[in-house]
Design a protein around this motif. Structure first.
Motif, PDB file in Angstrom:
ATOM      1  N   THR A  31       0.895  -1.146  -0.038  1.00  0.00           N
ATOM      2  CA  THR A  31      -0.015  -0.037   0.158  1.00  0.00           C
ATOM      3  C   THR A  31       0.896   1.120  -0.049  1.00  0.00           C
ATOM      4  OG1 THR A  31      -0.241  -0.193   2.419  1.00  0.00           O
ATOM      5  CG2 THR A  31      -2.087  -1.086   1.174  1.00  0.00           C
ATOM      6  N   ASP A  32       2.206   1.243   0.186  1.00  0.00           N
ATOM      7  CA  ASP A  32       2.728   2.349   0.499  1.00  0.00           C
ATOM      8  C   ASP A  32       3.363   2.744  -1.132  1.00  0.00           C
ATOM      9  OD1 ASP A  32       2.799   2.951   3.060  1.00  0.00           O
ATOM     10  OD2 ASP A  32       4.451   1.583   3.664  1.00  0.00           O
ATOM     11  N   GLU A  33       3.399   1.550  -2.051  1.00  0.00           N
ATOM     12  CA  GLU A  33       4.071   1.809  -3.304  1.00  0.00           C
ATOM     13  C   GLU A  33       2.800   1.829  -4.139  1.00  0.00           C
ATOM     14  OE1 GLU A  33       6.550  -0.839  -6.359  1.00  0.00           O
ATOM     15  OE2 GLU A  33       6.766  -1.014  -3.962  1.00  0.00           O
ATOM     16  N   MET A  34       1.616   1.393  -3.872  1.00  0.00           N
ATOM     17  CA  MET A  34       0.617   1.323  -4.987  1.00  0.00           C
ATOM     18  C   MET A  34      -0.886   2.041  -4.538  1.00  0.00           C
ATOM     19  SD  MET A  34       1.088  -2.613  -6.333  1.00  0.00           S
ATOM     20  CE  MET A  34      -0.094  -2.154  -7.768  1.00  0.00           C
ATOM     21  N   THR A  35      -1.534   2.738  -5.106  1.00  0.00           N
ATOM     22  CA  THR A  35      -2.695   3.269  -4.811  1.00  0.00           C
ATOM     23  C   THR A  35      -3.800   2.186  -4.771  1.00  0.00           C
ATOM     24  OG1 THR A  35      -3.682   4.120  -6.943  1.00  0.00           O
ATOM     25  CG2 THR A  35      -1.988   5.637  -6.057  1.00  0.00           C
ATOM     26  N   VAL A  36      -4.898   2.578  -4.099  1.00  0.00           N
ATOM     27  CA  VAL A  36      -6.163   1.708  -3.969  1.00  0.00           C
ATOM     28  C   VAL A  36      -6.469   1.440  -5.426  1.00  0.00           C
ATOM     29  CG1 VAL A  36      -8.659   1.625  -3.515  1.00  0.00           C
ATOM     30  CG2 VAL A  36      -6.945   2.629  -1.800  1.00  0.00           C
ATOM     31  N   GLY A  37      -6.665   2.206  -6.148  1.00  0.00           N
ATOM     32  CA  GLY A  37      -7.181   2.021  -7.812  1.00  0.00           C
ATOM     33  C   GLY A  37      -6.369   1.174  -8.396  1.00  0.00           C
ATOM     34  N   GLN A  38      -4.835   1.087  -8.131  1.00  0.00           N
ATOM     35  CA  GLN A  38      -3.931   0.419  -8.899  1.00  0.00           C
ATOM     36  C   GLN A  38      -4.029  -1.120  -8.169  1.00  0.00           C
ATOM     37  OE1 GLN A  38      -0.465   3.001  -8.152  1.00  0.00           O
ATOM     38  NE2 GLN A  38       0.111   2.214 -10.002  1.00  0.00           N
ATOM     39  N   GLY A 192     -11.506  -0.523 -10.201  1.00  0.00           N
ATOM     40  CA  GLY A 192     -10.064   0.097  -9.789  1.00  0.00           C
ATOM     41  C   GLY A 192      -9.511   0.835 -10.832  1.00  0.00           C
ATOM     42  N   LEU A 193      -9.678   0.197 -12.140  1.00  0.00           N
ATOM     43  CA  LEU A 193      -9.140   1.118 -13.271  1.00  0.00           C
ATOM     44  C   LEU A 193      -9.885   2.843 -13.377  1.00  0.00           C
ATOM     45  CD1 LEU A 193      -7.612   1.083 -16.027  1.00  0.00           C
ATOM     46  CD2 LEU A 193      -9.798   0.256 -17.299  1.00  0.00           C
ATOM     47  N   LEU A 194     -10.966   2.695 -12.992  1.00  0.00           N
ATOM     48  CA  LEU A 194     -11.794   3.979 -13.059  1.00  0.00           C
ATOM     49  C   LEU A 194     -11.323   4.910 -11.738  1.00  0.00           C
ATOM     50  CD1 LEU A 194     -15.364   2.884 -13.822  1.00  0.00           C
ATOM     51  CD2 LEU A 194     -13.522   3.765 -15.400  1.00  0.00           C
ATOM     52  N   LEU A 195     -10.872   4.249 -10.798  1.00  0.00           N
ATOM     53  CA  LEU A 195     -10.259   5.049  -9.712  1.00  0.00           C
ATOM     54  C   LEU A 195      -8.862   5.223  -9.831  1.00  0.00           C
ATOM     55  CD1 LEU A 195     -11.918   2.822  -6.927  1.00  0.00           C
ATOM     56  CD2 LEU A 195     -12.536   5.451  -7.313  1.00  0.00           C
ATOM     57  N   ILE A 196      -8.147   4.913 -10.687  1.00  0.00           N
ATOM     58  CA  ILE A 196      -6.613   5.387 -10.662  1.00  0.00           C
ATOM     59  C   ILE A 196      -6.591   6.597 -10.906  1.00  0.00           C
ATOM     60  CG2 ILE A 196      -4.693   5.204 -12.205  1.00  0.00           C
ATOM     61  CD1 ILE A 196      -5.317   1.964 -12.873  1.00  0.00           C
ATOM     62  N   PRO A 197      -7.402   7.433 -11.901  1.00  0.00           N
ATOM     63  CA  PRO A 197      -7.144   9.164 -11.954  1.00  0.00           C
ATOM     64  C   PRO A 197      -7.391   9.872 -10.486  1.00  0.00           C
ATOM     65  CG  PRO A 197      -8.161   8.084 -14.010  1.00  0.00           C
ATOM     66  CD  PRO A 197      -8.053   6.874 -12.814  1.00  0.00           C
ATOM     67  N   VAL A 198      -8.686   9.142 -10.037  1.00  0.00           N
ATOM     68  CA  VAL A 198      -8.937   9.736  -8.862  1.00  0.00           C
ATOM     69  C   VAL A 198      -8.125   9.836  -7.810  1.00  0.00           C
ATOM     70  CG1 VAL A 198     -10.879   9.403  -6.804  1.00  0.00           C
ATOM     71  CG2 VAL A 198     -11.270   9.029  -9.437  1.00  0.00           C
TER      72      VAL A 198
END
Length: 301
Positions: A31-38, A192-198
């Motif tokens: 989680t420190d390296e990747m976002t929730v969306g990723q 998750g794909l939709l959340l990446i920009p968020v």
């Protein structure tokens, strides 16, 4: 000797909790390296691929039209919300705090089953579930710092996960569990794909983090498939308490992988949880035995 539906459901629930607990531990590590969306996108895509390969090989996929049943769509929506809120919380608070709140899920499921499905729940099983929850609190020992916005996310996750489990029970039994798992994993990946920009766009992902998510996806696949089969096999009010087994897995993971020795409070709490689960199992078997004996004494007209 043939196993009862509740026995199979309990075993599947135990397996599911193992899968989800290993997945949570591995996911939290990135989680420190990747976002929730990723995380949702990558892990969901990997899980979707795994489910598709296994289901295709077993010939267990239903026609695409079966995926658009209202109950399946409702289950996926609830699962997606639960995933978003829990992963968001997982990156902000300790796993122990999140797990402490998550252990209230069996109570929510049992209450829902009693209210909406009219499943019989005697006072002894209600008491056993309550005692099990006390055991959870002894293990986790959550402090005031646990009640933060992140903790609220976990509460939302509990509510939506309970709704998911109740809906799963009512899905047409002719629909393959693999189909439900596949559509769920694919939908979460798309969300998750939709959340990446968020969450600020795509961040670089190391080989180590990607490899961790591959393993996590395997455990998630086991968790998804097992919990769907469990909820469609036994009485919800009986199998729900077996979610507490996830705490036992958490203790084992801490000892084996992180060298964490359980405290006295953890041992006492775990013992209470195990005894509580075994007692609910005993009460269910006794209730069925009494019902069978009673029906066997009835003299036909």
């Amino acid at each position: 000797m043939a196993l009862s539906d509740n026995t199979r459901g309990a075993a599947l629930m135990a397996l599911s909790m193992a899968g989800f607990t290993f997945n949570d531990a591995l996911t939290k590590s990135v989680t420190d390296e990747m976002t929730v969306g990723q995380i949702m996108f990558v892990r969901g895509a990997l899980t979707t691929l795994m489910v598709y390969i296994v289901a295709r090989r077993l010939g267990a996929l239903d026609h695409i039209r079966n995926l658009f049943q209202p109950l399946i769509l409702c289950r996926i929506a609830l699962e997606t919300i639960a995933a978003i809120t829990f992963l968001t919380a997982l990156g902000q608070i300790p796993l122990a705090n999140a797990s402490a709140i998550l252990q209230s899920l069996p109570l929510a499921v049992t209450l829902g089953a009693a209210l909406f499905f009219r499943e019989p729940v005697g006072w002894r099983r209600w008491t056993a579930i309550g005692v099990g929850f006390i055991g959870v609190m002894i293990i986790i020992q959550p402090g005031p710092e646990g009640f933060t916005l992140a903790a609220l996310y976990v509460v939302i996750s509990v509510i939506t996960a309970a709704g998911r489990d109740l809906v799963t029970k009512k899905i047409d039994p002719n629909v393959s569990s693999f189909t439900v798992t596949l559509f769920t994993a694919a939908s979460i990946s798309f969300a998750g794909l939709l959340l990446i920009p968020v969450y600020g766009g795509w961040q670089p992902v190391s080989y180590g983090a990607f490899g961790t998510l591959i393993v996590a996806s395997g455990f998630l696949f086991v968790g998804y498939q097992s919990i769907i089969m469990a909820m469609r096999t036994g009485e919800i009010s009986f199998i729900a308490p077996f979610r507490y087994i996830s705490l036992i897995w958490a203790v084992l993971l801490g000892f084996v992988f992180f060298g964490e020795l359980p405290t006295l409070a953890t041992v006492v709490g775990a013992t209470i949880v195990i005894v509580s689960g075994l007692y609910t199992f005993y009460r269910e078997n006794k209730r069925k035995a009494q019902a069978a004996a009673s029906s066997g004494t009835v003299t036909p007209p």
